[in-house]
Design an enzyme around this catalytic site. Structure first.
Site, PDB file in Angstrom:
ATOM      1  N   SER A 190       0.826  -1.207   0.000  1.00  0.00           N
ATOM      2  CA  SER A 190       0.000   0.000   0.000  1.00  0.00           C
ATOM      3  C   SER A 190       0.862   1.259   0.000  1.00  0.00           C
ATOM      4  CB  SER A 190      -0.945  -0.076   1.200  1.00  0.00           C
ATOM      5  OG  SER A 190      -2.072   0.671   0.927  1.00  0.00           O
ATOM      6  N   LYS A 247       4.231   2.169  -2.328  1.00  0.00           N
ATOM      7  CA  LYS A 247       4.583   3.376  -3.105  1.00  0.00           C
ATOM      8  C   LYS A 247       6.016   3.779  -2.730  1.00  0.00           C
ATOM      9  CE  LYS A 247      -0.067   5.249  -1.934  1.00  0.00           C
ATOM     10  NZ  LYS A 247      -1.087   4.646  -2.681  1.00  0.00           N
ATOM     11  N   HIS A 277      -7.633  -5.735   0.341  1.00  0.00           N
ATOM     12  CA  HIS A 277      -6.404  -4.964   0.488  1.00  0.00           C
ATOM     13  C   HIS A 277      -5.629  -5.489   1.706  1.00  0.00           C
ATOM     14  CE1 HIS A 277      -4.135  -1.254  -0.118  1.00  0.00           C
ATOM     15  NE2 HIS A 277      -4.174  -1.033   1.191  1.00  0.00           N
TER      16      HIS A 277
HETATM   17  C1  GTR Z   1      -5.423   4.413   1.826  1.00  0.00           C
HETATM   18  C2  GTR Z   1      -4.852   5.287   0.757  1.00  0.00           C
HETATM   19  C3  GTR Z   1      -4.118   4.444  -0.238  1.00  0.00           C
HETATM   20  C4  GTR Z   1      -3.244   3.381   0.412  1.00  0.00           C
HETATM   21  C5  GTR Z   1      -3.753   2.893   1.753  1.00  0.00           C
HETATM   22  C6  GTR Z   1      -2.745   2.218   2.657  1.00  0.00           C
HETATM   23  O1  GTR Z   1      -6.223   5.047   2.723  1.00  0.00           O
HETATM   24  O2  GTR Z   1      -5.908   5.983   0.151  1.00  0.00           O
HETATM   25  O3  GTR Z   1      -3.397   5.245  -1.147  1.00  0.00           O
HETATM   26  O4  GTR Z   1      -1.943   3.791   0.460  1.00  0.00           O
HETATM   27  O5  GTR Z   1      -4.333   3.869   2.499  1.00  0.00           O
HETATM   28  O6  GTR Z   1      -1.606   2.630   2.786  1.00  0.00           O
HETATM   29  O7  GTR Z   1      -3.148   1.246   3.278  1.00  0.00           O
END
Ligand code: GTR
Length: 426
Positions: A262, A266, A404
């Site tokens: 996540s 990045k 996720h």
């Molecule tokens: C979310 C965000 C994503 C992602 C995520 C995470 O809220 O919108 O870009 O990076 O968090 O890091 O789990």
């Protein structure tokens, strides 16, 4: 309900919340706008790049500097002092299989100091170990239940869902994230694990670029003006860890697999782009600002991410809020910066916020650069079926069922991919 299951459920709610707060985001493929992707292999003067050497000597740096200027920010030029101290926590962990250490990095500059702690689990073997390196979200103590592992002293991501109260870690979450870090499986395949709490380098909230490592560069106008976002600081931290790996004979620094989930995916991609010492790079569900193409405006958009996380990117990135068509770059170009090193992108079927198809297409387009080195790295097909990993030369991709997260299934694929490439000598 079992505490870990409750934690996971609440964590999902916590992660999903920002999406539900945003009403205008598209998850309908038929509403994806027409878009033109900026060319990878045509330089800023319109010259066609057809060889790996011209890519490396010329086009690669053009693209890298676009991402520095427009997305993540330019790293500070100032070098700061780093001291490293090692502490053995347990020599015979996992029934004698491994040694657990804590490595404390002390950064000092301008009379300020920052400590960041790396948890290092290395196989008890005479050979230098290949290592998986990645940040964790909740603290090193969430990886293993071992009571000697210290809790982060500073800010942690909030909420009882990860056993953190008032942004302070607590013992409640010891070992709670083991499923995201299957250390025993890594050891069984001869790998070590190195992980650090990401907030040790830069706490993840908007305070106008003053806290964490930013504070040590407080004399720099460049930093004060918000030109070095949190994602870039986390990437910077990964390179500092790599500097340390190069000094440790127990670690095979030529076999470091960098991975992140996540937002930390990045950061891993940006670190892999800047620092070619990372032999393999893996992005898990990194989405917008990571592996996914922004111009598709599917799931999280540039405006949404800048609104919710104004401290992640550099100020210039805000120019593209609701304006992706004006972007002179897109994330396939970021992925191409890993070439020719092995690169694996993982998506999850229910993770529409991170745009799985956009992550795959990004890799597919990036494969044009990989093809300059290895023709068998070309990806030409459509999004693979779920739970059917695609391995194409130096590139790997899967979309798995589920949400996720980082799961044992993901790790199985990451280890298979890493085994294959390290066995082949890279
Ligand atoms: C979310 C965000 C994503 C992602 C995520 C995470 O809220 O919108 O870009 O990076 O968090 O890091 O789990």
């Amino acid at each position: 309900m079992h505490i870990c299951r409750l934690n996971n459920l609440l964590l999902c709610i916590f992660m999903i919340l920002p999406m539900t707060l945003l009403t205008q985001h598209n998850t309908d493929e038929s509403l994806v706008p027409e878009y033109d992707l900026p060319a990878l292999l045509t330089d800023s003067h319109g010259k066609q790049i057809s060889e790996a050497t011209t890519w490396e000597e010329h086009r690669r740096s053009e693209i890298l500097s676009i991402f520095e200027q427009e997305v993540y920010g330019i790293p500070p030029l100032e070098e700061i002092a780093v001291e490293v101290s090692e502490k053995v926590l347990e020599r015979m962990a996992f029934h004698g299989k491994a040694t657990i250490r804590e490595i404390t990095f002390t950064f000092t500059n301008n009379g300020k100091r920052l400590d960041a702690v790396l948890l290092l689990v290395l196989p008890n073997s005479p050979d230098p170990a290949a290592v998986f390196l990645g940040y964790n979200f909740g603290g090193n103590h969430t990886i293993l239940p071992d009571e000697s592992i210290q809790l982060p002293k500073g800010w942690v991501l909030g909420g009882p869902q990860i056993g953190a109260f008032d942004h302070k870690a607590s013992v409640v979450s010891r070992g709670a994230k083991y499923s995201r870090w299957p250390v025993l499986n890594m050891l069984a395949r001869g790998y070590g694990l190195a992980t650090m709490h990401y907030g040790d380098i830069d706490p993840d909230f908007d305070d106008d670029f003053k806290n964490g490592i930013h504070a040590l560069f407080s004399n720099s106008e460049h930093i004060k003006n918000g030109n070095w976002g949190a994602l870039a600081t986390w990437s910077w931290g990964l390179s500092k860890i790599m500097d340390y790996f190069e000094t440790n004979p127990l670690i095979n620094h030529e076999k470091i697999t960098l991975l992140g989930h996540s937002r930390l995916g990045k950061a891993a991609l940006w670190a892999g782009a800047l620092d070619k010492r990372f032999a393999i790079v893996i992005s898990n569900n990194s989405g917008c600002g990571g592996a996914a193409l922004s111009k598709r405006r599917f799931g999280e958009t540039v405006a949404a991410i800048n609104k919710n996380f104004p401290h992640w990117f550099c100020k210039n990135f805000e120019k593209y809020n609701e304006n992706e068509s004006a972007m002179p770059f897109d994330q396939h170009q970021l992925l191409a910066l890993m070439a020719p090193r092995p690169l694996y992108i993982a998506s999850a079927q229910n993770d529409s916020w991170a745009d799985p198809k956009g992550e795959f297409l990004s890799l597919k387009h990036a494969s044009a650069v990989y093809a300059l080195y290895h023709p068998n790295s070309t990806i030409s097909g459509e999004l693979p079926e779920v739970n059917r990993p695609l391995i194409q030369g130096k590139l790997g991709y899967h979309i798995r069922t589920g949400n996720h997260d980082v799961t044992p299934y993901d790790w199985e694929q990451f280890m298979n991919f890493t085994d294959q490439h390290f066995a082949n000598g890279n």
